[in-house]
Write a protein that holds these residues in place. Structure first.
Motif, PDB file in Angstrom:
ATOM      1  N   PRO A  24     -15.612 -11.870   1.402  1.00  0.00           N
ATOM      2  CA  PRO A  24     -14.886 -13.199   1.058  1.00  0.00           C
ATOM      3  C   PRO A  24     -14.706 -13.729  -0.377  1.00  0.00           C
ATOM      4  CG  PRO A  24     -16.387 -13.275   2.885  1.00  0.00           C
ATOM      5  CD  PRO A  24     -16.598 -11.858   2.263  1.00  0.00           C
ATOM      6  N   ARG A  25     -15.770 -13.339  -1.390  1.00  0.00           N
ATOM      7  CA  ARG A  25     -15.927 -13.520  -2.469  1.00  0.00           C
ATOM      8  C   ARG A  25     -14.850 -13.001  -3.381  1.00  0.00           C
ATOM      9  NH1 ARG A  25     -20.425 -10.636  -1.686  1.00  0.00           N
ATOM     10  NH2 ARG A  25     -20.113  -8.530  -2.732  1.00  0.00           N
ATOM     11  N   ASP A  26     -14.499 -11.708  -2.880  1.00  0.00           N
ATOM     12  CA  ASP A  26     -13.687 -11.000  -3.936  1.00  0.00           C
ATOM     13  C   ASP A  26     -12.120 -11.273  -3.891  1.00  0.00           C
ATOM     14  OD1 ASP A  26     -15.732  -9.086  -4.174  1.00  0.00           O
ATOM     15  OD2 ASP A  26     -15.179  -7.784  -2.298  1.00  0.00           O
ATOM     16  N   TRP A  27     -11.497 -11.114  -4.895  1.00  0.00           N
ATOM     17  CA  TRP A  27     -10.038 -11.496  -4.930  1.00  0.00           C
ATOM     18  C   TRP A  27      -9.211 -10.468  -3.985  1.00  0.00           C
ATOM     19  CZ3 TRP A  27      -5.435  -8.692  -5.572  1.00  0.00           C
ATOM     20  CH2 TRP A  27      -4.353  -9.198  -5.965  1.00  0.00           C
ATOM     21  N   MET A  28      -8.128 -11.121  -3.317  1.00  0.00           N
ATOM     22  CA  MET A  28      -7.468 -10.313  -2.428  1.00  0.00           C
ATOM     23  C   MET A  28      -5.905 -10.785  -2.469  1.00  0.00           C
ATOM     24  SD  MET A  28      -8.841 -11.868   1.095  1.00  0.00           S
ATOM     25  CE  MET A  28     -10.662 -11.947   0.697  1.00  0.00           C
ATOM     26  N   PRO A  29      -4.914  -9.867  -2.451  1.00  0.00           N
ATOM     27  CA  PRO A  29      -3.632 -10.237  -2.428  1.00  0.00           C
ATOM     28  C   PRO A  29      -3.418 -11.326  -1.144  1.00  0.00           C
ATOM     29  CG  PRO A  29      -3.757  -8.076  -2.133  1.00  0.00           C
ATOM     30  CD  PRO A  29      -5.278  -8.317  -1.942  1.00  0.00           C
ATOM     31  N   GLU A  30      -2.449 -12.198  -1.383  1.00  0.00           N
ATOM     32  CA  GLU A  30      -2.247 -13.233  -0.457  1.00  0.00           C
ATOM     33  C   GLU A  30      -1.569 -12.637   0.807  1.00  0.00           C
ATOM     34  OE1 GLU A  30      -3.606 -16.071  -1.173  1.00  0.00           O
ATOM     35  OE2 GLU A  30      -2.842 -16.714   0.651  1.00  0.00           O
ATOM     36  N   GLY A  31      -0.943 -11.518   0.700  1.00  0.00           N
ATOM     37  CA  GLY A  31      -0.169 -10.848   1.895  1.00  0.00           C
ATOM     38  C   GLY A  31      -1.581 -10.557   2.853  1.00  0.00           C
ATOM     39  N   TYR A  32      -2.615 -10.075   2.328  1.00  0.00           N
ATOM     40  CA  TYR A  32      -3.734  -9.215   2.911  1.00  0.00           C
ATOM     41  C   TYR A  32      -4.363 -10.350   3.780  1.00  0.00           C
ATOM     42  CZ  TYR A  32      -8.477  -6.653   3.443  1.00  0.00           C
ATOM     43  OH  TYR A  32      -9.479  -6.522   3.547  1.00  0.00           O
ATOM     44  N   ARG A  33      -4.800 -11.495   2.955  1.00  0.00           N
ATOM     45  CA  ARG A  33      -5.377 -12.854   3.401  1.00  0.00           C
ATOM     46  C   ARG A  33      -4.511 -13.072   4.520  1.00  0.00           C
ATOM     47  NH1 ARG A  33      -9.003 -16.113   1.105  1.00  0.00           N
ATOM     48  NH2 ARG A  33      -8.537 -15.509  -1.079  1.00  0.00           N
ATOM     49  N   LYS A  34      -3.279 -13.489   4.628  1.00  0.00           N
ATOM     50  CA  LYS A  34      -2.639 -13.857   5.646  1.00  0.00           C
ATOM     51  C   LYS A  34      -2.488 -12.877   6.679  1.00  0.00           C
ATOM     52  CE  LYS A  34       0.778 -17.179   3.617  1.00  0.00           C
ATOM     53  NZ  LYS A  34       1.903 -17.060   2.460  1.00  0.00           N
TER      54      LYS A  34
END
Ligand code: FAQ
Length: 317
Positions: A24-34
């Motif tokens: 959860p603390r890591d950066w992730m692309p918005e598409g991945y999160r969605k």
């Protein structure tokens, strides 16, 4: 793209490529999160709505033993829903909001739970086929690239495996019973076989999300790969039970080393996931009613939390 974002994206790609977990603390692309929010929420809703078809039979279970087993199974499904909502919350969404989306029909849940459980044999067949399909689909999710989802899936799969066995054991008892019981099992298999195949999602050519989800390590196999695995797994189990799977095109293909099988009715699948299945309206209405009836519990819990917070503040002052 700013240089800093580029570096974060490169780190994300490298983590996924090395088969390590995104946390959860890591950066992730918005598409991945969605995509994760969509899939995990749909999965959580399925566990919660999935309690309804079987829950309906708890009071009518034929013995104390069967009642205790069914009660435990349905409670497990509630627990799975809770782990999954908690996993979704690590992505920055709120469980209350996800519930609102479910009861407003803005988010989906698995098509399978829009079919009614009409006889007690359905309890065995749901365990055997529906939990069996769930395991087939979910074991690879234990290796999903998102840590909280992958870890939740480990416990869920262990419990689903018990669910599948209890269903199969119930069916074994029924097929070793009377002719009427054997007929009940066959009639139930006839109704649940095709909807179980649809649980794996549309055919690969019509699955808009698979390619990207596989590239991100969320999905590990395509919908058709898992459906095939499920068919191959179910055929010998059906033979051991002495039931016929209702598909005239089902046969072993030695060249492929797999079973050929018929085409599910994809028009029916589309209708069911668009809200027009046999039990969609009933399932959502029931969930909405349960949510409304629980409002006083949420209000009381909130009032208690507010009081505790005020006391802590007072004590600190
Ligand atoms: N039902 O591009 P794809 C259980 C939607 S097990 C409804 O292939 P994706 C245990 C899909 O969301 C059941 N909708 O999508 C239990 C997308 O719509 P959207 C739950 C479906 O995500 C047992 C659109 O079609 N298991 O609860 C279905 O890559 C007994 C296009 O599809 C999971 O959720 C469907 N069957 O692949 C409980 C497992 N299939 O959102 C109680 C995790 C597809 O774009 C009693 N999920 N759609 O509007 C997954 O593995 C994937 O999400 C798939 C779909 C494979 C279900």
């Amino acid at each position: 793209m700013p240089e800093e974002t580029q570096a974060l994206e490169a780190q994300f790609d490298a983590t996924v490529a090395a088969d390590r977990r995104i946390e959860p603390r890591d950066w992730m692309p918005e598409g991945y999160r969605k995509t994760l929010i969509r899939q995990i929420a749909q999965h959580a809703h399925s566990e919660i709505i999935g309690m309804q078809p079987e829950g309906n039979w708890i009071l009518r279970a034929p013995s104390l033993r069967r009642k205790a087993i069914l009660l435990a199974k349905v409670q497990d499904e509630a627990g799975h829903g809770m782990y999954l909502y908690a996993a979704a919350e690590t992505l920055g969404v709120d469980r209350e909001d996800l519930t609102e989306r479910l009861i407003d029909s803005r988010q989906k849940y698995s098509s399978i739970f829009n079919y009614p459980a009409l006889s007690y044999a359905d309890i065995g067949v749901i365990g055997w086929l529906v939990d069996g399909a769930a395991i087939c689909n979910q074991v690879p999710l234990c290796r999903c690239s998102y840590g909280p989802y992958a870890r939740a899936m480990i416990r869920i799969c262990k419990e689903e495996s018990f669910h599948q066995r209890q269903g199969y054991e119930l069916l074994l008892a029924m097929v070793n019973g009377t002719d009427t019981q054997r007929e009940m099992v066959q009639e139930s298999v006839n109704r649940w076989w095709w909807p179980s195949l649809m649980m794996f999602g549309p055919p690969d050519g019509d699955s808009p999300n698979t390619q990207q989800s596989m590239a991100w390590g969320i999905k590990r196999h395509t919908n058709d790969e898992l459906r095939q695995r499920f068919v191959d797994m179910s055929v010998p189990q059906a033979a051991a039970l002495g039931v016929t799977l209702p598909d005239p095109d089902l046969r072993w293909n030695a060249d492929r080393g797999a079973h050929d099988y018929g085409e599910p009715d994809w028009a029916e699948f589309k209708a069911v996931i668009s809200g027009s299945g046999p039990a969609n309206a009933q399932r959502v209405a029931h969930r909405r009613r349960a949510h409304d009836n629980g409002a006083w519990v949420r209000e009381a819990a909130q009032a208690y939390a507010d009081k505790q917070a005020a006391r802590t503040k007072e004590a600190a002052a």
